[in-house]
Scaffold this motif. Sequence first.
Motif, mmCIF file in Angstrom:
data_model
loop_
_atom_site.group_PDB
_atom_site.id
_atom_site.type_symbol
_atom_site.label_atom_id
_atom_site.label_comp_id
_atom_site.label_asym_id
_atom_site.label_seq_id
_atom_site.Cartn_x
_atom_site.Cartn_y
_atom_site.Cartn_z
ATOM 1 N N THR A 1 0.803 -1.219 0.000
ATOM 2 C CA THR A 1 0.000 0.000 0.000
ATOM 3 C C THR A 1 0.841 1.276 0.000
ATOM 4 O O THR A 1 0.379 2.318 0.463
ATOM 5 N N THR B 1 -4.174 1.292 -2.833
ATOM 6 C CA THR B 1 -4.496 -0.059 -3.306
ATOM 7 C C THR B 1 -5.835 -0.471 -2.722
ATOM 8 O O THR B 1 -6.087 -0.278 -1.533
ATOM 9 N N ILE C 1 -5.391 -6.168 -2.268
ATOM 10 C CA ILE C 1 -4.515 -6.586 -1.171
ATOM 11 C C ILE C 1 -4.783 -8.043 -0.821
ATOM 12 O O ILE C 1 -3.858 -8.849 -0.673
#
Length: 115
Positions: A56, A60, A65
Amino acid sequence: MSRPGRDDAPDRLYTVTGGRSRSGADTPFDLVTLVVAECDPVPGMQSEHAAILRLTERPTAVVEIAAELKLPVSITRILLADLQAAGRVSARHPRQAAVPDPDILEQVLVGLRNL
């Protein structure tokens, strides 16, 4: 028999989240929430937390993730909630598009029918 895309080690997920199965009602993380790291990983940090901070560095989405970590979204949300509580990440919600005026839509529809 192992199924693709399924984690066959549920005890690992239990350990990763400290036994929690929910991130809390006030957690702002939905699938498209953009997450941004506020700091770099530090030594001794849980490996999943460190991986999230590395992922990140730029905004994102939560679903990205989870995919990168190969973890269920529910588990990822718990980890993100931990990081947010510690001030290590911030959440940015994408702007929602404005709802168009129904009168304008009606005029467009009439115009298209007249073509």
